[in-house]
Design a protein around this motif. Structure first.
Motif, PDB file in Angstrom:
ATOM      1  N   THR A 159      -4.311  20.021  -0.182  1.00 48.52           N
ATOM      2  CA  THR A 159      -4.522  19.589   1.255  1.00 48.52           C
ATOM      3  C   THR A 159      -3.603  18.831   1.819  1.00 48.52           C
ATOM      4  OG1 THR A 159      -7.079  19.213   0.216  1.00 48.52           O
ATOM      5  CG2 THR A 159      -6.496  18.112   2.326  1.00 48.52           C
ATOM      6  N   VAL A 160      -3.259  19.198   2.962  1.00 46.47           N
ATOM      7  CA  VAL A 160      -2.297  18.413   3.839  1.00 46.47           C
ATOM      8  C   VAL A 160      -2.793  17.474   4.661  1.00 46.47           C
ATOM      9  CG1 VAL A 160      -0.202  19.045   5.387  1.00 46.47           C
ATOM     10  CG2 VAL A 160      -0.863  20.862   3.644  1.00 46.47           C
ATOM     11  N   LEU A 161      -2.281  16.197   4.527  1.00 44.88           N
ATOM     12  CA  LEU A 161      -2.541  15.190   5.486  1.00 44.88           C
ATOM     13  C   LEU A 161      -1.184  14.915   6.149  1.00 44.88           C
ATOM     14  CD1 LEU A 161      -4.224  12.743   3.177  1.00 44.88           C
ATOM     15  CD2 LEU A 161      -5.359  14.485   4.278  1.00 44.88           C
ATOM     16  N   THR A 162      -1.740  14.638   7.846  1.00 46.42           N
ATOM     17  CA  THR A 162      -0.538  14.483   8.754  1.00 46.42           C
ATOM     18  C   THR A 162      -0.116  12.871   8.513  1.00 46.42           C
ATOM     19  OG1 THR A 162      -0.931  16.419   9.947  1.00 46.42           O
ATOM     20  CG2 THR A 162       0.332  14.515  11.048  1.00 46.42           C
ATOM     21  N   GLY A 163       1.075  12.311   8.392  1.00 52.11           N
ATOM     22  CA  GLY A 163       1.314  11.129   8.441  1.00 52.11           C
ATOM     23  C   GLY A 163       2.488  10.869   9.189  1.00 52.11           C
ATOM     24  N   THR A 164       2.675   9.257   9.434  1.00 52.19           N
ATOM     25  CA  THR A 164       3.834   9.054  10.277  1.00 52.19           C
ATOM     26  C   THR A 164       4.591   8.080   9.542  1.00 52.19           C
ATOM     27  OG1 THR A 164       2.718   9.109  12.346  1.00 52.19           O
ATOM     28  CG2 THR A 164       4.659   7.977  12.440  1.00 52.19           C
ATOM     29  N   ILE A 165       6.018   8.047   9.445  1.00 45.77           N
ATOM     30  CA  ILE A 165       6.761   7.155   8.897  1.00 45.77           C
ATOM     31  C   ILE A 165       6.819   5.821   9.794  1.00 45.77           C
ATOM     32  CG2 ILE A 165       9.128   6.560   8.123  1.00 45.77           C
ATOM     33  CD1 ILE A 165       9.616   9.242   7.523  1.00 45.77           C
ATOM     34  N   THR A 166       6.873   4.720   9.075  1.00 44.47           N
ATOM     35  CA  THR A 166       6.567   3.358   9.851  1.00 44.47           C
ATOM     36  C   THR A 166       7.728   2.581   8.815  1.00 44.47           C
ATOM     37  OG1 THR A 166       4.681   2.474   8.578  1.00 44.47           O
ATOM     38  CG2 THR A 166       4.424   3.616  10.543  1.00 44.47           C
ATOM     39  N   ALA A 167       7.844   1.162   9.575  1.00 47.20           N
ATOM     40  CA  ALA A 167       8.532   0.291   8.911  1.00 47.20           C
ATOM     41  C   ALA A 167       8.055  -0.409   7.782  1.00 47.20           C
ATOM     42  CB  ALA A 167       9.377  -0.682  10.085  1.00 47.20           C
ATOM     43  N   TRP A 301       7.218   3.042   4.930  1.00 51.71           N
ATOM     44  CA  TRP A 301       6.037   3.376   4.654  1.00 51.71           C
ATOM     45  C   TRP A 301       5.524   4.725   5.340  1.00 51.71           C
ATOM     46  CZ3 TRP A 301       3.089  -2.095   5.939  1.00 51.71           C
ATOM     47  CH2 TRP A 301       3.279  -2.670   4.716  1.00 51.71           C
ATOM     48  N   VAL A 302       4.544   5.862   4.633  1.00 51.78           N
ATOM     49  CA  VAL A 302       3.999   6.710   5.226  1.00 51.78           C
ATOM     50  C   VAL A 302       2.727   6.404   5.638  1.00 51.78           C
ATOM     51  CG1 VAL A 302       3.562   9.096   5.194  1.00 51.78           C
ATOM     52  CG2 VAL A 302       5.638   8.183   4.464  1.00 51.78           C
ATOM     53  N   GLU A 303       2.259   6.379   6.648  1.00 46.89           N
ATOM     54  CA  GLU A 303       0.760   6.211   7.211  1.00 46.89           C
ATOM     55  C   GLU A 303       0.101   7.128   7.571  1.00 46.89           C
ATOM     56  OE1 GLU A 303       0.590   3.122  10.124  1.00 46.89           O
ATOM     57  OE2 GLU A 303       0.662   1.358   8.791  1.00 46.89           O
ATOM     58  N   ALA A 304      -1.052   7.563   6.541  1.00 41.96           N
ATOM     59  CA  ALA A 304      -1.567   8.908   6.716  1.00 41.96           C
ATOM     60  C   ALA A 304      -3.117   8.530   6.990  1.00 41.96           C
ATOM     61  CB  ALA A 304      -1.415   9.823   5.707  1.00 41.96           C
ATOM     62  N   GLN A 305      -3.970   9.389   7.709  1.00 40.28           N
ATOM     63  CA  GLN A 305      -5.189   9.314   7.821  1.00 40.28           C
ATOM     64  C   GLN A 305      -5.986  10.363   7.017  1.00 40.28           C
ATOM     65  OE1 GLN A 305      -5.820   9.320  11.952  1.00 40.28           O
ATOM     66  NE2 GLN A 305      -5.538   7.076  12.244  1.00 40.28           N
ATOM     67  N   ALA A 366       9.151   9.306  12.679  1.00 38.92           N
ATOM     68  CA  ALA A 366       9.016  10.767  12.219  1.00 38.92           C
ATOM     69  C   ALA A 366       7.613  11.064  11.540  1.00 38.92           C
ATOM     70  CB  ALA A 366      10.466  10.822  11.170  1.00 38.92           C
ATOM     71  N   GLN A 367       7.619  12.375  11.636  1.00 36.08           N
ATOM     72  CA  GLN A 367       6.391  12.907  11.222  1.00 36.08           C
ATOM     73  C   GLN A 367       6.618  13.218   9.592  1.00 36.08           C
ATOM     74  OE1 GLN A 367       3.311  13.220  12.930  1.00 36.08           O
ATOM     75  NE2 GLN A 367       4.546  12.029  14.304  1.00 36.08           N
ATOM     76  N   ALA A 368       5.559  13.266   8.676  1.00 35.62           N
ATOM     77  CA  ALA A 368       5.528  13.442   7.315  1.00 35.62           C
ATOM     78  C   ALA A 368       4.163  14.134   7.001  1.00 35.62           C
ATOM     79  CB  ALA A 368       5.904  12.244   6.546  1.00 35.62           C
ATOM     80  N   ASN A 369       4.233  15.137   6.167  1.00 36.51           N
ATOM     81  CA  ASN A 369       2.916  15.708   5.569  1.00 36.51           C
ATOM     82  C   ASN A 369       2.818  15.355   4.236  1.00 36.51           C
ATOM     83  OD1 ASN A 369       2.317  17.300   7.920  1.00 36.51           O
ATOM     84  ND2 ASN A 369       3.853  19.193   7.271  1.00 36.51           N
TER      85      ASN A 369
END
Length: 464
Positions: A159-167, A301-305, A366-369
């Motif tokens: 399963t692939v979750l879309t996340g975003t790199i944050t400070a 951090w990578v924040e994913a929903q 940046a986008q991260a999976n």
């Protein structure tokens, strides 16, 4: 000598005969053309209005185009046997017993199998869809044999979750003004600038600092002369200056100089990247005004929903695999936070994954999976047939696949499917093992099928 009355009677009779002849000729124009030998039908029609049938050349009564000759052969096969007819992909009303060109548009006729009644019932009443070699090439239509899975346990796609790199908030520190004053010199002029610990940030002019410096110098001088309580007073004044941001080195320099410094310089408390800059040179600030935010990007951090059903797949402390845009390989991180409640609007949970960032190459924004490993299926899935997701056609609650039955011949079959992944879907019934299934171009076949079905229904509803 003929009387005028007799002449009038003869003229009326000839006029009636002429009207009857013209009426018969007009009626003959709307009748189908004569049947030729062996039931072959020959007629003239309009390429734009195929409902026009004439038994002689002429003009279309609707658009005035020249009528063209059409010769069609009966398409009824012998009872109990299969027959083949050739038809035009654009004009399915044209049927011929042998290859040739469409008399309407000039396209090559294609072979279409016509099954007997028993065969039609067995196949669901739908004939094969036959395409030209050019259609197959342009549509990139490819088929492959689908067989059962042979592994002991089938591992589904993750399963692939879309996340975003944050400070990393734990590595972020804000710098605010300790005193009221004017920013005389600002050493940081832009965000993204990397500062080392101890690098100068800004210099401030403050009357409060000047007064405390003078007080400290007087207390220090009296403690040298008289000692006793003045030494404690000097130490208390030095502590005030430390609380306002002066370092031990600055206090030693102040004592050695013997006079107050009107401008005091403040230095970076940590190594990091300037994330925000909320002040400009020459600005007056009050005590507590935010000036600079520094973030150490050694970790991010990578924040994913994630949906509620996926929360159990991502417990705290678990190490997961991630793919970041611009990075060639996969990265590994640890789950450090999992929201205890769902978002009110989107009903998703928030997860934070800590990721090492040597060199600071991973930038916030940046986008991260995030890849969640799927568990192995039960042993009953060993014989399941799986097809690519793009091969499946869904119409409401029904699912269809296109299978290849011959050279450039394809048939639509209805199947039942199970729960699939992003790349494949299991077929539970309707597809025997070893069937050639169209894995590329299925939607083009579906469009062609719908087009021909619509054309056939339209022609069946015309009055010929």
């Amino acid at each position: 000598m003929t009387s005028p009355r007799l002449v009038a009677r003869l003229a009326v009779r000839w006029l009636l005969v002429l009207l009857v002849a013209l009426s018969s000729a007009a009626c003959q124009k709307t009748k189908p053309a004569d049947q030729g030998a062996a039931g072959k039908k020959v007629y003239y029609t309009c390429s734009m209005h195929p409902q026009i049938h004439e038994d002689a050349p002429g003009k279309c009564p609707i658009c005035s185009m020249d009528l063209i000759l059409v010769k069609t052969a009966p398409a009824t096969p012998k009872p109990g046997a299969d027959a083949a007819v050739y038809t035009c992909p654009m004009h399915p009303q044209v049927h011929q017993a042998k290859p040739g060109l469409c008399p309407i548009c000039g396209m090559d006729l294609v072979k279409q199998a016509v099954r007997s009644t028993a065969a039609g019932k067995a196949s669901g009443g739908s004939a094969d869809l036959t395409l030209t070699a050019q259609q197959v090439t342009l549509g990139n239509i490819r088929a492959q044999v689908i067989g059962p899975d042979t592994g002991r346990a089938k591992v589904l796609a993750p399963t692939v979750l879309t996340g975003t790199i944050t400070a990393d908030a734990l590595q972020t520190e804000g710098v605010s003004s300790r005193v009221a004053g004017r920013i005389e010199q600002l050493y940081v002029r832009q965000t993204g600038q990397i500062l080392q610990r101890g690098a100068p940030l800004f210099s401030v002019y403050s009357e409060q600092l000047q007064a405390l410096q003078q007080e400290y110098l007087l207390a220090l001088a009296q403690s040298r002369e008289q000692g006793g309580p003045y030494r404690q007073f000097a130490e208390a004044t030095a502590q005030k200056l430390r609380l306002l941001g002066l370092s031990a080195t600055q206090l030693r320099q102040l004592a050695a100089r013997g006079r107050p410094n009107p401008v005091v310089t403040y230095y970076s408390p940590t190594t990091g990247t300037v994330q925000t800059l909320d002040v400009v040179q020459g600005q007056y600030v009050s005590e507590g005004t935010p000036l600079v935010t520094l973030t150490n990007l050694a970790t991010v951090w990578v924040e994913a929903q994630l949906n509620p059903q996926d929360v159990a797949k991502l417990p705290l402390g678990k190490t997961v695999t991630m793919q970041v845009a611009g990075e060639s390989g996969s990265l590994r991180g640890k789950v450090v936070f999992l929201s205890p409640e769902l978002s009110g609007s989107s009903q998703v949970a928030l997860a934070r994954i800590q990721l090492a960032n040597p060199g600071g190459r991973l930038l916030p924004g940046a986008q991260a999976n995030v890849l969640l490993d799927a568990p192995a299926t039960a042993a009953t899935a060993q014989t399941a047939l799986r097809v690519p997701t793009e091969a499946l056609i869904r119409e409401g609650d029904a699912s269809y696949l296109w299978t290849q039955t011959g050279e450039r011949q394809y048939r639509r079959v209805r199947v039942s499917t199970g729960e699939g992944s992003a790349s494949s879907v299991p077929v539970t019934s309707g597809l025997p093992p070893g069937t050639r299934v169209v894995v590329s171009g299925a939607y083009l076949l579906q469009s062609e099928y719908a087009l021909r079905q619509g054309a056939t229904d339209s022609m069946n509803g015309m009055s010929m």
